[in-house]
Each structure stands twice: as C-alpha cells, then as structure tokens.
Design a protein around this motif. Structure first.
Motif, mmCIF file in Angstrom:
data_model
loop_
_atom_site.group_PDB
_atom_site.id
_atom_site.type_symbol
_atom_site.label_atom_id
_atom_site.label_comp_id
_atom_site.label_asym_id
_atom_site.label_seq_id
_atom_site.Cartn_x
_atom_site.Cartn_y
_atom_site.Cartn_z
ATOM 1 N N PHE A 60 23.014 -71.196 -32.325
ATOM 2 C CA PHE A 60 24.366 -71.462 -31.236
ATOM 3 C C PHE A 60 25.084 -72.656 -32.613
ATOM 4 N N ALA A 61 26.154 -72.701 -32.338
ATOM 5 C CA ALA A 61 27.082 -72.842 -32.947
ATOM 6 C C ALA A 61 28.633 -73.835 -31.789
ATOM 7 N N VAL A 62 28.258 -75.070 -31.385
ATOM 8 C CA VAL A 62 28.343 -74.761 -30.019
ATOM 9 C C VAL A 62 29.392 -76.306 -29.922
ATOM 10 N N ALA A 63 30.704 -76.655 -30.091
ATOM 11 C CA ALA A 63 30.574 -78.408 -30.215
ATOM 12 C C ALA A 63 30.555 -79.037 -28.556
ATOM 13 N N LEU A 90 23.471 -76.368 -33.455
ATOM 14 C CA LEU A 90 24.171 -77.022 -34.400
ATOM 15 C C LEU A 90 25.550 -77.268 -33.544
ATOM 16 N N THR A 91 25.157 -78.156 -33.052
ATOM 17 C CA THR A 91 26.895 -78.702 -32.021
ATOM 18 C C THR A 91 27.486 -80.036 -33.408
ATOM 19 N N SER A 92 28.388 -81.036 -31.936
ATOM 20 C CA SER A 92 29.013 -82.308 -32.945
ATOM 21 C C SER A 92 28.783 -83.851 -32.107
ATOM 22 N N LYS A 132 32.643 -72.937 -30.926
ATOM 23 C CA LYS A 132 31.890 -72.139 -30.373
ATOM 24 C C LYS A 132 31.848 -70.629 -30.065
ATOM 25 N N GLY A 133 30.102 -70.125 -30.583
ATOM 26 C CA GLY A 133 29.490 -68.911 -31.439
ATOM 27 C C GLY A 133 28.125 -68.771 -31.085
ATOM 28 N N TYR A 134 27.547 -68.040 -30.629
ATOM 29 C CA TYR A 134 26.491 -67.343 -30.455
ATOM 30 C C TYR A 134 25.954 -66.277 -30.774
ATOM 31 N N VAL A 135 24.773 -66.208 -31.699
ATOM 32 C CA VAL A 135 24.592 -65.140 -32.936
ATOM 33 C C VAL A 135 23.260 -65.082 -32.311
ATOM 34 N N TRP A 186 25.683 -75.844 -41.559
ATOM 35 C CA TRP A 186 24.247 -76.240 -40.885
ATOM 36 C C TRP A 186 23.734 -77.406 -42.037
ATOM 37 N N ASN A 187 23.449 -76.582 -43.920
ATOM 38 C CA ASN A 187 23.017 -77.699 -44.880
ATOM 39 C C ASN A 187 24.179 -78.785 -44.237
ATOM 40 N N LYS A 188 24.828 -79.121 -44.145
ATOM 41 C CA LYS A 188 25.656 -79.321 -44.297
ATOM 42 C C LYS A 188 25.731 -80.878 -43.710
#
Length: 967
Positions: A60-63, A90-92, A132-135, A186-188
């Motif tokens: 998941f990449a979600v703010a 991954l969030t913020s 806002k992405g979900y894989v 992700w790596n950053k």
C-alpha cells in the motif's frame, strides 16, 4: 488459473474494457472497474478486504492513515499472518494528518513492514506525498487499486470516492510502471521505528494538529444550548400526541447512550408540572440526572433536590430525584400524598418488576407517568409493557441509533480464544486454564493488537466468574496493566471510586461479571473485552452499550470478543444483528456478511467464524422452549395473543412456523394457547397457505386470495390490474401456474407434499374469465377460520416485501428446490432426488441448477465445482453424460433460461442462495471420468465439466463466503 488462461482472460478483458463491451465478453474476474462507496455491497471497504484476504502479498502506498481505517482490516491481517503472508505499507507525515496512534497501531502488525516517505527537494524539505495506491500480488497476476481513497474509515465506508481497479501480468507496462515507482519511493523511505515515532510525537504536538472529530463529549458542551436530537424530537411529538389522546402513561424504549435523560427533561419542560418525581435504582445516577434536568428546564437550582440514603434535600423540592430504595420505605413513602406529583418518570423502567419499585409505582397517582428503558424484555417473564398499558411512545434500537449517529461507532472483533494443546477454551475450561499465564499473555497480545481509540486506554473486561475476574486483575496488574475487579460484593462508593480511577487513567481495566450491565456511565471507555460465553443477547447488548456513549477523546469503541468452544456462540450474530427470527439461514448470513452499520464494522477471524458456524449448526433454534420465550415476550409487548403477521413483523419468521408446525393453529397450541376447534379440512387449508404461500417468494397467489377475500369474485382483467399495480411479472405461464397451485394440481397424489395433505380440493374456481373461491372453502370462510385465513395472507404479503416482485427470483435470497419448481411455473412438483444437481423443463424452456460448493467427506459424488471468478462457475454434469448427451447440449442452448442456486455446504440443508441467470460457455465443455461410491463399491462414470457465465457477477460477500471460509 493457468498462466495461459490468465493471458487469454486479460486479453479479452482489455478488449471488453477499452474497445467494445458488446463484442468482447470477458470470462474471468479481471475486468477493470470503478469502486465507490455508493455501491453498498461492493464498496471500497468490501473490495479491499476481499483482495487483501485472498492475495499472496501486498503493498500500500497511501498518504493518510487513521487508526479506525486501519482497524477495519486487523482480523484479515491476523489471518494472513497465520498463513505466512506479508505486506508493506508506505505512508507519510504530510500535513501531520497521521496521528501518532496510527503509527503506533502499524507497529503492532508483525506481518506488515512500514516505511515513511522521505524524498526531499533541493532545500532538504520532504516533498508532499499524496498517493493512494494499493497493489495486490496474486502470483499469476497483479491487481492495482488507484484513486481517491486513503486508509481512513470514512474513505473506506462513507465518502464519495472514486477508485479504479485494474489487473495485469507482472511484465505488463502499467504494472511495471507502478512497481518501479513504488520501489523507488520505498528505497528512499525510512523505516517506522519506536525512535522515529517518539520524535514524531514531539513534532506532531508542536504543530498542534487536530483532526475534526464528530464525537463530542456531553460535558464539553455544558455552556451550549441543549436542543433535542432527531430521536428526541420524534419521541417528544409522540408523547404530546399520547397526552392529547387522553393517555396518562407511556413507555420509551431507547438504546443506551441515546439521550434518554435529556429526552425526559425536554418533555418535563414542555409539560410544566407543579411537582415532578424522577425515580431510579442507583444513587450515583441522581446527581448527573438532576443537573441534566436543570440545564434543560432552568430555574433556581434550589428547586431541584435529591432524596436518597445520603441526601434528604428533595423533600420540599419542585423537582425531586429519588432512589427507589429510600422512597419505597413505608415511612418515607407516606411523607408524600399519592397525588403529590403530577409527572413521574421511572428511569430503567424494566426494574419495576421488583417489589420496591412496585410499592412506589402502585402508591403514586400522577397525571402522567413515563417509563424509560433500553431493555424492556426481561428474562423473568414480568410484563413491563402492561404497567404502561402497552403504550410505547417511541422506540430506537442499537442499529437505528448508530445510523442516526446518536452513539459512538464501534469496531467489533470476534477472535478465537486461547488454544492449549490443540484445545480451545470452552464451556468446561477450569479456572486454572482461564487464568494461566499463557492465556493472560495471549489476551494482552490481542488487546494491544486491536488497540483503542485515543491516547489513554480505558478498558472494561467481562469475565465468566468473579474468581476469574479477581485473579486476572491481579495478574494483569503485575504485567503492567493496572486493573481492578468489581463485583456485587462491592459497595456503591467503591464502584464509584474505581470508576473514577479508570476515568483518571490510574488504572487501565475494570474486570467484572455483570454489575456493569446497566446504570453505569463511564463515557471514556474505549475498549470492551468479552472473556465469557454469551448467555443472553439482551445482556450482550447491555454490556456492549457501556462503551457506546460519545466522548471527545475517542472516535470509536473497540470491542474484542474472545470466542471459545462455546455452545452459545450462535447468540453473537443474533445479538449483533438484533435478529429474533429464529431462522438459521438468517443467523448464518449475519455471520457471512460481516455487517456494516454506518461506520461500525463487525469482523471475525476465520477460526472464530468457524466456531460460530459450528454452534449454529448444532443449535436447534426452533426448540419449543426458545420459541415459547420469544412468543411470550411478544405477547407481553402487545397485550394480546400475537397474530402470525405480528410475529413476522417483529420477531419469529413465519418460514420457521411453516417448516416446524405447518400452520399457525398448531404453533399456538404448542405455545400453550387456546385455539379454535377447526375441522380437518380447515386445518389442511391453513397448512397449505402456511406451508406453500406464507414465505412470500411469489406474491401472485396471495394477491389473488386477498382480492377474493375483499370482493368475493374477481374478473381476470381486475386481477391483472392488481398484478400490474404491484409491479409483478406476469404472462400466460404465470397465470397457468397460479391455477396449478391454487387448484392443487401442482401437487399430485404421489408427490410429497401431496394434494390430500392440503385438503384435497381446489381453493379457487377459475373459468369464464372470472375467479372465485371454491364452494366448500367459501362455505367455511367465516368467524375464527376467516381470521386465521386472512392472517396467513397478510403475513405472506408482508414477507413478500423481502423479494423483487418484478422478476422470478431475487438475487442473494434463499430458495428451496420446491420453491424453484413453483416459481419456474413447472406443471408439477419434482422431488429433490429427481432434480439432483439440475433439472431442465422443456415446456417452459428453463432449468434450475443446484450446487453445493463444499461437499462433505464421504459423499458418493464429490463434484469439484468451483468458481473461476465472480462471473464464471466451473460445474460438473450428472453421471453417464458425454458431449452428445441431450442435457449437455441444452446447457449451451440460448433459448433456455438457466437459473443458478448455490449453498456453501450441506449444513445449509434445503436452502440455496440464488445467484441469477447464467449461460453455458460451449467451448469450455470437456468430458471427464469420475469415481462414484455406492455402498462398498467404487466405479468410474463419465461426466462433463463446463463453465457457466453468470449474467450478474456474484457480490463480493457471497463470493468470499463461498470460496474462502470453510465450515
């Protein structure tokens, strides 16, 4: 699915999605689609939960993440952990939206790695992250959801959100782009650690960022004008109407926490009594109640007084707030005249059964008397309704209160209890096992994992015994969770002191058995834990209600129910849904669907769900004792013997009455009620109406009988107008079928049931374009028999509201094989064995297909029927079939309507869920050999497998229930 099939499915899907939806028909479940919350069955939450539960890994990449959004998936994540499946999030820290509690919760999920977005601009500032992405990785392909939904409760359940779901192979361009972008970020990013979180808390507090919180504590509003909420306004209008009609008593039934005290104050203000009395059974309630009334009514505080064991300043007050214990003493009671008060309010009115309350209730003679309660149904058979002349002014139950946002939302987690040496905690577990160190560690682990809303834990734990509560309190205190045990032995002063310690954060938990069922108001409670079997749905809701009061420091209540090997587990879905039907199918469906009420969500782990299924399977939910108890409650509520219509409306499902008793006369007799002396013919007619028509699955016959009861005769044109006015499907086949049913021609003498069991004679006469009752039936339609006849018809029409009248069957509803025979307009009833897995009717060019998804071990034919997708079912034919068999060819005949019914397992008995119409995909038909077991012999038979394409994809809840959960 094989990789070649995946490629083929995706190729067809792309052509369908982006070129021509008519020319290219996708076979699999890989179509791109829009996900939005206005689609209640396939909303964002349900889609995400389904994908998460069935994937092999996820990212998941979600703010933005809130604890209440994350908490929706905690049971699924727990099940994934058991299966060894891991994920990444991954969030913020963008806008400091994410509270520290959200990060705290993320750190507790062992199978999820969490990182914080940390890419910076040339000045060293972290760039805004608003992704806002979900894989979801399924091995053979990937599924990606990208759109507007953050991982928050409102985004998942309520907000107007748009999200696009696309599927592709790993080496596809779109998947490659998304994967590379995520990997780069992700790596950053930096790992989520306790050290990072400690620093973030400081920054968060320095930014003084606060989210808007709709949950408001009453004491925070002390300086604001109090106005009636929606429920209170409606109840006040009803009370005013009651009094205008000359009624001097009324009962308000309202869920705990919905503002009953303020409602009473509003009504007293409107009534303007010369003197008012408020009666309650607990002294600690008085002070708060008195101040609530003063806030609403106003005036000099000296006009308000308390009359209790500790205070006597209420003797001369205009508004008297008294405990029943003090007031009921003879010398105290006679300090007041019987007509001293022109308005009396009894709080927690279900206690009026007690002798002390009765003494007070019978002594005073007010001009108006109001009772308030959340639970009028008592387990001691005392009739509270009778005390208030069966006059219920207003009623709001738990689900209604949640929808109206009068209560704090809750997140319920049904989790399996501790397992020791492959044995689950159960009804017969010893105290030693219940308080073992490993079980306590497990309890703490689960309470930490599912967490709570807010910064400070205020927990309430219900135990199975006082001994367990005392011991657990000591052990949990020693393990760093300061806890106190309260029991019936403790004084009101001690209880108040311990409650204050919980509110002040000096202790984390209060452990008890049942003294907190009612009359305790600790709004800060943000976690309720059940460590005992559910003995009563009434008590369950009472205890749940302890945490449902709104409070500024919590946005929802966490409820953790440790489900062991208990016989009464079936009561959990009954309590949570408020279901009183005693219909096993309804109860089982309430578990399958993980219900949602507004933003309150109910979730079970897979093991816990299996325990409930087992309990439902083993429980006789229609035993006479249980049905009599339910029946007596309704009788007390109504003040007369309920009709079947009234039971259908409020409690027992008429389908249960039909299946177990065949007619309502027999049911009433078994309920120990006096019943009329009907003839054998009359009883058989009532049996026919109840057994065949009362389910309401086709209302056509009921509408005809209703019209004939009103008019005596009916022209065909008049009947067809009634059908049209009721939006019912109708053609010549339906017209003939109605005649077949009501003349009993559908039921041959060698069928089961047969026409003789229904009276042997036609109910109607239909000729020369006119309908009328059969002569013999017309001759007995009077008196008690007419009343019972009308009751069945009225009940069936009420139940028919559950079904779509403009089509044969309603998708998602349950039907039996016999139901299908009738509704498909077949000329006669076909025994289930003759139908088998499917039955074609050439006269009507239709077919009923019945599939049991999970066959029991040892079944003579273990067909491996399975879903390929939500739109495609792979099914096997009957034995001794090949590609040239007549029925196999009919599956591909477009002139035939194929109706698909399915059940999870044989535990569903005769009940199948209707999935809609489908068609055979001719290119998928393949011959096979299958082993058939007959007695001690096994032989090989020829069968054909085929794919059936559903016209309406199976909704996510049903699909997940059928394909994922085993029971």
């Amino acid at each position: 699915m094989e990789e070649t099939n995946i490629k083929n499915y995706l190729t067809t899907t792309v052509l369908n999605n982006f070129i021509d939806k008519e020319q290219y028909l996708p076979e699999g479940n890989l179509s791109a689609n829009l996900i939005f919350n206005q689609n209640a069955r396939n909303n964002v939450y349900r889609v995400m939960k389904m994908k998460l539960a069935t994937c092999q890994s996820f990212t998941f990449a979600v703010a933005f993440i809130t604890h209440d959004g994350l908490s929706q998936f905690l049971t699924v994540l727990a099940d994934l952990k058991k299966a060894g499946i891991k994920g990444r999030i991954l969030t913020s820290t963008y806008l400091y939206f994410n509270k520290p509690e959200a990060f705290r919760s993320l750190m507790k999920i062992d199978n999820v790695e969490v990182r914080i977005f940390n890419e910076r601009d040339e000045n060293g500032n972290v760039l805004p992250f608003h992704a806002k992405g979900y894989v979801f990785d399924y091995g053979e392909y990937h599924s990606v959801v990208i759109g507007s939904s953050n991982l928050t409760s409102n985004a998942l359940l309520k907000n107007y959100e748009w999200n696009l779901n696309v599927n592709s192979l790993e080496n596809a361009e779109i998947t490659e782009q998304i994967r590379l972008q995520i990997e780069d970020e992700w790596n950053k990013s930096i790992p989520l650690t306790q050290e990072w979180l400690d620093l973030y808390k400081i920054k968060y507090n320095n930014n003084n960022f606060e989210q808007n919180n709709p949950i408001v504590e009453e004491k925070d509003q002390l300086n604001k004008q109090i106005e009636p909420n929606k429920m209170q306004a409606a109840a006040l209008a009803e009370l005013d109407s009651f009094r205008k009609d000359g009624k001097d008593k009324a009962l308000i039934i309202s869920a705990t926490g919905t503002g009953k005290t303020y409602l009473g104050a509003f009504d007293v203000r409107k009534y303007q009594p010369k003197r008012f009395l408020f009666v309650v059974h607990r002294e600690q309630i008085l002070e708060k109640a008195m101040h609530a009334f003063h806030r609403v009514i106003g005036g000099d505080i000296s006009e308000y007084g308390i009359y209790s064991g500790n205070r006597q300043d209420g003797l001369d007050a205009k508004y008297v707030f008294a405990t029943v214990q003090t007031l009921s003493r003879e010398d105290n009671l006679h300090k007041f005249r019987p007509d001293e008060f022109d308005y009396i309010l009894y709080d927690e009115a279900h206690h009026l059964a007690a002798a002390q309350h009765q003494r007070v209730f019978n002594y005073f003679q007010p001009r108006f008397c109001l009772g308030m309660t959340a639970t009028p149904e008592r387990m001691d058979d005392y009739n509270i309704f009778q005390l208030f002349d069966y006059q219920i002014a207003y009623e709001i139950r738990l689900e209604d209160a949640l929808k109206a946002q009068l209560l704090c939302p809750f997140h319920y987690y049904g989790v399996e209890d501790y397992v020791y040496q492959n044995e689950l905690i159960g009804d017969k577990s010893s105290l030693k096992r219940l308080v073992s160190e490993k079980r306590v560690d497990y309890i703490i682990q689960q309470t930490e994992y599912y967490g709570y809303s807010g910064d400070v834990l205020h927990g309430l734990i219900f135990c199975s015994s006082v001994e367990e509560a005392k011991t657990l309190a000591k052990i949990m205190t020693a393990k760093g969770y300061p806890s106190r045990c309260l029991s019936g032995e403790d004084s009101p002063e001690t209880r108040a002191q311990v409650a204050k310690e919980l509110e002040d954060g000096k202790i984390k938990y209060i452990l008890t058995v049942d003294i907190f069922n009612e009359g305790v108001d600790i709004p800060c409670i943000n976690q309720v834990v059940f460590l005992r079997t559910t003995q009563s749905s009434i008590v369950f809701i009472q205890q749940l209600g302890r945490g449902l009061r709104k409070y500024s420091a919590k946005s929802y209540l966490t409820v953790i129910d440790f489900i062991g090997n208990y016989a009464n587990n079936y009561l959990i879905p009954v309590a949570l849904s408020g279901d009183k039907t005693h219909n096993k199918d309804n109860v089982r469906d309430n578990v399958d669907l993980d219900p949602i009420v507004d933003v309150s969500v109910i979730n079970f782990t897979q093991v816990a769900k299996e325990q409930i299924y087992r309990s439902i399977k083993n429980k006789n939910m229609t035993n006479l004792l249980e049905l009599r108890k339910e029946f007596q409650l309704e009788k007390m509520r109504l003040g007369h013997t309920p009709s079947m219509y009234e039971l259908q409306r409020d409690s027992i499902d008429s389908q249960v009455i039909a299946d177990k008793f065949k007619n309502y006369v027999k049911f009433l007799a078994d309920m120990k009620q006096d019943v009329p002396d009907f003839s054998d013919y009359e009883l058989k007619v009532l049996t026919f109406l109840t057994f065949v028509l009362v389910n309401g699955k086709r209302k056509h016959e009921l509408l005809l009988l209703e019209a004939l009861l009103e008019k005596g005769k009916l022209l065909e044109a008049e009947y067809q107008k009634i059908i049209a006015d009721n939006n019912c499907y109708f053609d010549s086949h339906v017209e003939k079928s109605i005649d077949q049913i009501l003349t009993l021609a559908f039921y041959e003498r060698n069928s089961l049931p047969n026409k003789d069991s229904f009276g042997g004679r036609s109910l109607i006469k239909h000729d020369n374009g006119e309908y009328q009752f059969d002569r013999q039936l017309a001759g007995v339609l009077k008196g008690d028999f007419l009343a019972f006849f009308e009751d069945v018809v009225k009940t069936g029409l009420l139940r028919s509201q559950q079904y779509d009248s403009d089509r044969l069957f309603t998708i998602g509803k349950r039907y039996s094989r016999t139901d299908a025979c009738r509704i498909l307009n077949w000329d006669k009833i076909v025994p289930g064995l003759n139908i088998g897995g499917y039955k074609f009717d050439e006269d009507h060019q239709n077919c009923a297909i019945f599939v049991t998804y999970d066959k029991h071990d040892g079944a003579s034919l273990n067909y491996p029927d399975r879903f390929i997708s939500q739109s495609v079912l792979n099914m096997y034919s009957k034995v001794k079939r090949n590609l040239d068999s007549k029925d196999i060819k009919l599956f591909a005949d477009k002139n035939y309507d194929l109706h698909l019914f399915i059940q999870k397992s044989d535990d569903d008995q005769a009940s199948f869920i209707y999935l809609g119409t489908c068609s055979g995909m001719r290119e998928s038909f393949k011959p096979h050999s299958m082993k058939v077991i007959k007695g001690n012999q096994t032989k090989t038979e020829s069968v054909v497998s085929m794919n059936l394409k559903l016209d309406t994809p199976v909704d996510l809840d049903t699909y997940y229930m059928l394909t994922k959960i085993k029971y």
